[in-house]
Design a protein around this motif. Structure first.
Motif, PDB file in Angstrom:
ATOM      1  N   ASN A 194       5.696   8.733   6.334  1.00 48.41           N
ATOM      2  CA  ASN A 194       5.379   7.685   6.143  1.00 48.41           C
ATOM      3  C   ASN A 194       5.980   6.917   7.153  1.00 48.41           C
ATOM      4  N   ALA A 195       5.527   6.395   7.196  1.00 50.15           N
ATOM      5  CA  ALA A 195       5.607   5.527   8.578  1.00 50.15           C
ATOM      6  C   ALA A 195       6.654   4.466   8.891  1.00 50.15           C
TER       7      ALA A 195
ATOM      8  N   GLU B 195      16.688  13.950  31.203  1.00 41.52           N
ATOM      9  CA  GLU B 195      17.612  13.622  31.198  1.00 41.52           C
ATOM     10  C   GLU B 195      16.715  13.073  29.592  1.00 41.52           C
ATOM     11  N   LEU B 196      16.154  12.926  29.031  1.00 45.24           N
ATOM     12  CA  LEU B 196      16.291  13.027  27.560  1.00 45.24           C
ATOM     13  C   LEU B 196      15.653  14.114  27.194  1.00 45.24           C
ATOM     14  N   ASP B 197      16.341  13.840  25.369  1.00 49.23           N
ATOM     15  CA  ASP B 197      15.469  15.407  24.176  1.00 49.23           C
ATOM     16  C   ASP B 197      14.475  15.223  23.570  1.00 49.23           C
ATOM     17  N   ALA B 198      14.526  13.388  23.245  1.00 55.65           N
ATOM     18  CA  ALA B 198      13.745  12.817  22.717  1.00 55.65           C
ATOM     19  C   ALA B 198      12.812  11.160  22.892  1.00 55.65           C
ATOM     20  N   VAL B 199      12.195  11.196  22.101  1.00 54.89           N
ATOM     21  CA  VAL B 199      11.642   9.618  22.049  1.00 54.89           C
ATOM     22  C   VAL B 199      11.246   9.694  21.016  1.00 54.89           C
ATOM     23  N   CYS B 200      11.789   8.051  20.137  1.00 55.69           N
ATOM     24  CA  CYS B 200      10.924   7.620  19.527  1.00 55.69           C
ATOM     25  C   CYS B 200       9.876   6.642  19.257  1.00 55.69           C
ATOM     26  N   PHE B 201       8.712   6.874  19.549  1.00 53.69           N
ATOM     27  CA  PHE B 201       7.590   5.668  19.817  1.00 53.69           C
ATOM     28  C   PHE B 201       7.356   4.516  18.252  1.00 53.69           C
ATOM     29  N   THR B 202       7.710   3.266  18.324  1.00 53.39           N
ATOM     30  CA  THR B 202       7.687   2.608  16.559  1.00 53.39           C
ATOM     31  C   THR B 202       6.032   1.456  17.233  1.00 53.39           C
ATOM     32  N   SER B 203       5.180   1.948  17.921  1.00 50.30           N
ATOM     33  CA  SER B 203       3.795   1.064  18.332  1.00 50.30           C
ATOM     34  C   SER B 203       3.211   1.938  19.203  1.00 50.30           C
TER      35      SER B 203
ATOM     36  N   ILE C 251       5.747   6.676  14.916  1.00 55.50           N
ATOM     37  CA  ILE C 251       5.319   6.362  14.195  1.00 55.50           C
ATOM     38  C   ILE C 251       4.557   6.287  12.713  1.00 55.50           C
ATOM     39  N   GLY C 252       2.552   6.456  13.567  1.00 53.53           N
ATOM     40  CA  GLY C 252       1.897   7.084  12.391  1.00 53.53           C
ATOM     41  C   GLY C 252       0.906   7.631  13.997  1.00 53.53           C
ATOM     42  N   ASP C 253      -0.784   7.303  13.163  1.00 53.09           N
ATOM     43  CA  ASP C 253      -1.697   7.778  13.675  1.00 53.09           C
ATOM     44  C   ASP C 253      -2.279   7.149  14.912  1.00 53.09           C
ATOM     45  N   PRO C 254      -2.462   5.806  14.795  1.00 51.32           N
ATOM     46  CA  PRO C 254      -2.219   5.035  16.296  1.00 51.32           C
ATOM     47  C   PRO C 254      -2.543   4.608  17.339  1.00 51.32           C
ATOM     48  N   THR C 255      -0.822   5.388  16.854  1.00 52.39           N
ATOM     49  CA  THR C 255       0.681   5.677  18.387  1.00 52.39           C
ATOM     50  C   THR C 255       0.260   6.737  18.588  1.00 52.39           C
ATOM     51  N   ARG C 256       0.131   8.383  17.819  1.00 56.76           N
ATOM     52  CA  ARG C 256       0.462   9.199  18.313  1.00 56.76           C
ATOM     53  C   ARG C 256      -1.400   9.478  19.440  1.00 56.76           C
ATOM     54  N   GLU C 257      -2.451   8.667  18.854  1.00 56.41           N
ATOM     55  CA  GLU C 257      -3.883   8.295  19.487  1.00 56.41           C
ATOM     56  C   GLU C 257      -3.535   7.890  20.612  1.00 56.41           C
ATOM     57  N   THR C 258      -2.724   6.435  20.976  1.00 61.98           N
ATOM     58  CA  THR C 258      -2.269   5.542  22.451  1.00 61.98           C
ATOM     59  C   THR C 258      -1.652   6.469  22.971  1.00 61.98           C
ATOM     60  N   ALA C 259      -0.705   7.301  22.683  1.00 58.85           N
ATOM     61  CA  ALA C 259      -0.025   8.183  23.569  1.00 58.85           C
ATOM     62  C   ALA C 259      -0.613   9.914  24.260  1.00 58.85           C
ATOM     63  N   GLU C 260      -0.903   9.870  23.414  1.00 56.33           N
ATOM     64  CA  GLU C 260      -2.044  11.305  23.558  1.00 56.33           C
ATOM     65  C   GLU C 260      -3.086  10.938  24.818  1.00 56.33           C
TER      66      GLU C 260
ATOM     67  N   PRO D 114       1.205  -1.352  -0.236  1.00 55.70           N
ATOM     68  CA  PRO D 114      -0.119  -0.290  -0.066  1.00 55.70           C
ATOM     69  C   PRO D 114       1.003   1.502  -0.023  1.00 55.70           C
ATOM     70  N   GLU D 115       0.513   2.530  -0.040  1.00 60.34           N
ATOM     71  CA  GLU D 115       0.882   3.592  -0.274  1.00 60.34           C
ATOM     72  C   GLU D 115       1.145   3.883   1.224  1.00 60.34           C
ATOM     73  N   GLU D 116       0.130   4.677   1.714  1.00 59.77           N
ATOM     74  CA  GLU D 116       0.652   3.859   2.802  1.00 59.77           C
ATOM     75  C   GLU D 116       0.913   3.112   4.570  1.00 59.77           C
ATOM     76  N   TYR D 117       2.088   2.890   4.679  1.00 59.44           N
ATOM     77  CA  TYR D 117       1.536   1.421   5.958  1.00 59.44           C
ATOM     78  C   TYR D 117       1.855   0.975   6.096  1.00 59.44           C
ATOM     79  N   THR D 118       0.405   1.713   6.676  1.00 65.19           N
ATOM     80  CA  THR D 118      -0.725   0.983   8.126  1.00 65.19           C
ATOM     81  C   THR D 118      -1.555   0.248   8.111  1.00 65.19           C
ATOM     82  N   SER D 119      -1.967   0.314   8.925  1.00 62.19           N
ATOM     83  CA  SER D 119      -3.733  -1.336   9.122  1.00 62.19           C
ATOM     84  C   SER D 119      -4.261  -0.144   7.786  1.00 62.19           C
ATOM     85  N   SER D 120      -5.234   0.862   7.801  1.00 58.77           N
ATOM     86  CA  SER D 120      -6.184   1.716   7.151  1.00 58.77           C
ATOM     87  C   SER D 120      -5.225   1.945   6.187  1.00 58.77           C
TER      88      SER D 120
END
Length: 253
Positions: free
Chosen positions: A233-234, A172-180, A212-221, A103-109
């Protein structure tokens, strides 16, 4: 160049973490690896039992799933093979399989959108982890597919993970990368174990949070974590690059 942009990453402790550390290092950041996922294979494969017709379409959603199936000697046969993104597709091709759709968008949706007009009345096999999104199964069923799911592996939090939660709590962290979504939940579980959940969330909200994408954003928020970066792109490369640039504009070379 002084390396003072500390970026936590939570990928499994395999080549994915090694690649993430190498990438962050190349971007001029200081990687803080803290694996929040470990793979436990179930041993299951799409079995093609006598009372179950062969699938018309097989959907694979991770490189890990491809590798487990290849190691088990499984192949998609005559089915149309769909891979969620280029990394999964590359692993499938390495296994000697022909990839028909990415798919063009690398997500379940994105998968649902790509397949919606192709699946009515057809049997679709989805082979993935135990934490796959219901968006995929429900979307395919709504499009008329006969959907079967095989759980290839479970994703668990490794024992001893979570040092990054203490670092976040201490600023002590400047940034994080959540991938799921699961890395978010496991990060918070690890913070709970250490009694620093509230402080860790506050620390994240003072840092740059990339997902990494909107589902992870919704979880974090949903957990009260402010999200600063969602790449178009995810892919981890795009996520890490945008996170480092946001944390320290023009910092990396």
């Amino acid at each position: 160049m002084t390396r003072d942009v500390r970026v936590a990453v939570f990928r499994p402790d395999d080549e994915r973490m090694a690649e993430a550390v190498k990438l962050l290092d190349s971007l001029g950041a200081t990687p803080v690896p803290d694996p929040m996922l470990a793979v436990e294979p179930t041993g299951a494969v799409p079995d093609g039992a006598d009372d179950t017709p062969d699938p018309d379409i097989v959907v694979l959603t991770s490189k890990t799933g491809v590798e487990l199936l290849a190691d088990a000697g499984w192949s998609p046969g005559e089915a149309t093979l769909v891979c969620i993104g280029p990394r999964t597709a590359a692993a499938a091709r390495d296994a000697g399989w022909t990839v028909d759709i990415v798919p063009e968008e690398y997500t379940s949706s994105g998968l649902v959108e790509t397949l919606a007009d192709e699946v009515d009345g057809r049997r679709v096999e989805v082979a993935r982890s135990d934490h796959g999104s219901d968006v995929l199964l429900d979307g395919l069923r709504d499009a008329g597919a006969d959907v079967h799911e095989t759980v290839l592996y479970r994703l668990v939090r490794p024992e001893g993970s979570g040092q990054s939660t203490v670092m976040a709590a201490g600023g002590e962290l400047d940034a994080v990368c959540f991938t799921s979504s699961l890395t978010v939940a496991n990060f918070l579980d690890a913070a709970d174990e250490r009694g620093v959940r509230e402080e860790a969330v506050a620390g994240l909200n003072r840092a740059v949070v990339g997902v990494i994408g909107d589902p992870t954003r919704e979880t974090a928020e949903g957990y009260g974590i402010r999200v600063d970066v969602v790449p178009e792109n995810a892919t981890f490369e795009e996520l890490a690059t945008e996170v480092v640039e946001t944390a320290a504009p023009t910092y990396h070379e």
